[in-house]
Design an enzyme around this catalytic site. Structure first.
Site, mmCIF file in Angstrom:
data_model
loop_
_atom_site.group_PDB
_atom_site.id
_atom_site.type_symbol
_atom_site.label_atom_id
_atom_site.label_comp_id
_atom_site.label_asym_id
_atom_site.label_seq_id
_atom_site.Cartn_x
_atom_site.Cartn_y
_atom_site.Cartn_z
ATOM 1 N N GLY A 1 0.852 -1.174 0.000
ATOM 2 C CA GLY A 1 0.000 0.000 0.000
ATOM 3 C C GLY A 1 0.890 1.227 0.000
ATOM 4 N N ARG A 2 0.348 2.355 0.420
ATOM 5 C CA ARG A 2 1.156 3.579 0.460
ATOM 6 C C ARG A 2 1.908 3.740 1.776
ATOM 7 N NH1 ARG A 2 -1.413 8.102 0.503
ATOM 8 N NH2 ARG A 2 -3.508 7.279 0.660
ATOM 9 N N GLU B 1 5.817 3.985 1.978
ATOM 10 C CA GLU B 1 6.403 5.204 1.422
ATOM 11 C C GLU B 1 6.821 6.176 2.519
ATOM 12 O OE1 GLU B 1 4.060 8.736 -0.620
ATOM 13 O OE2 GLU B 1 4.183 6.983 -1.934
ATOM 14 N N CYS C 1 4.266 -6.142 -2.291
ATOM 15 C CA CYS C 1 3.890 -4.911 -2.981
ATOM 16 C C CYS C 1 4.929 -3.819 -2.736
ATOM 17 C CB CYS C 1 2.485 -4.509 -2.554
ATOM 18 S SG CYS C 1 1.726 -3.239 -3.572
ATOM 19 N N HIS C 2 4.557 -2.743 -2.055
ATOM 20 C CA HIS C 2 5.479 -1.652 -1.749
ATOM 21 C C HIS C 2 6.244 -1.877 -0.440
ATOM 22 C CE1 HIS C 2 3.266 0.291 -4.962
ATOM 23 N NE2 HIS C 2 4.122 1.287 -4.944
ATOM 24 N N TYR D 1 5.795 -4.809 -6.193
ATOM 25 C CA TYR D 1 4.895 -4.286 -7.208
ATOM 26 C C TYR D 1 5.759 -3.915 -8.416
ATOM 27 C CZ TYR D 1 1.065 -1.886 -9.391
ATOM 28 O OH TYR D 1 0.088 -1.524 -10.282
#
Length: 189
Positions: free
Chosen positions: A86-87, A90, A116-117, A136
């Site tokens: 997800g975000r 980050e 993913c991330h 990802y």
């Protein structure tokens, strides 16, 4: 004694990438704790693939309470860690407490599952240099910049590190992670 597994995440994590491993690991008999920057109700998101969009879309997802703040974590209490995407990764990669936690798992060669991330976090501690990983697909250049060999595959296993591209890869990702956990840290000790 029940073996403990840690999930590290935050707001804007992908709902399925937090809740699927959480429930699957509990089903297997592990005691699973979700940690975030602070103890609070986390707000997850849903990333979906919609025809006509060049990238995924994002919608509000589930909410879920964090069991612990990163500052409360003793990595020695946990047999393994899961890093959802997800975000959240980050901004979480900038958290010094979380970087210390993840470094401790890598230094102790404990099982790590990332999706993913999520690999943005392991890249931030230098944990991907010389490793084979997936993430990802848009992160291929980031993984290579972190010194990893990127593979576009459902699940990539490199020692105790298991990575996947995104939530559609859950079955292969968790199958490989559970194979390692059953060998190194069975659910009941």
């Amino acid at each position: 004694m029940t073996v403990q597994i840690l999930i590290v995440t935050g707001d804007a994590a992908e709902s399925l990438e937090v809740l699927y491993p959480y429930q699957r690991l509990r089903e297997e008999g592990y005691d699973v704790h979700i940690a975030a920057p602070t103890r609070k109700t986390l707000r997850f998101v849903v990333h979906d693939f919609v025809p006509g969009f060049d990238t995924y879309t994002e919608k509000p997802g589930y909410t879920w309470p964090a069991d612990l703040a990163f500052s409360e974590i003793d990595p020695g209490d946990y047999a393994a860690v899961v890093i959802p995407g997800g975000r959240a990764p980050e901004y979480l990669r900038n958290d010094p407490e979380l970087r210390k936690i993840l470094k401790a798992f890598f230094d102790a060669d404990k099982p790590v599952a990332q999706i993913c991330h999520g690999p943005l976090l392991t890249a931030a501690i230098g944990g991907l240099s010389g490793r084979r990983v997936t993430a990802y697909p848009a992160l291929e250049l980031d993984m290579e910049a972190a010194g990893a060999s990127f593979q576009d595959a459902e699940a990539v296993v490199d020692g105790n590190l298991v990575s996947a591209r995104a939530w559609p890869d859950h079955s292969g990702w968790m199958r490989e992670f559970l194979r390692i956990l059953r060998e190194k840290a069975p659910a009941t000790g």
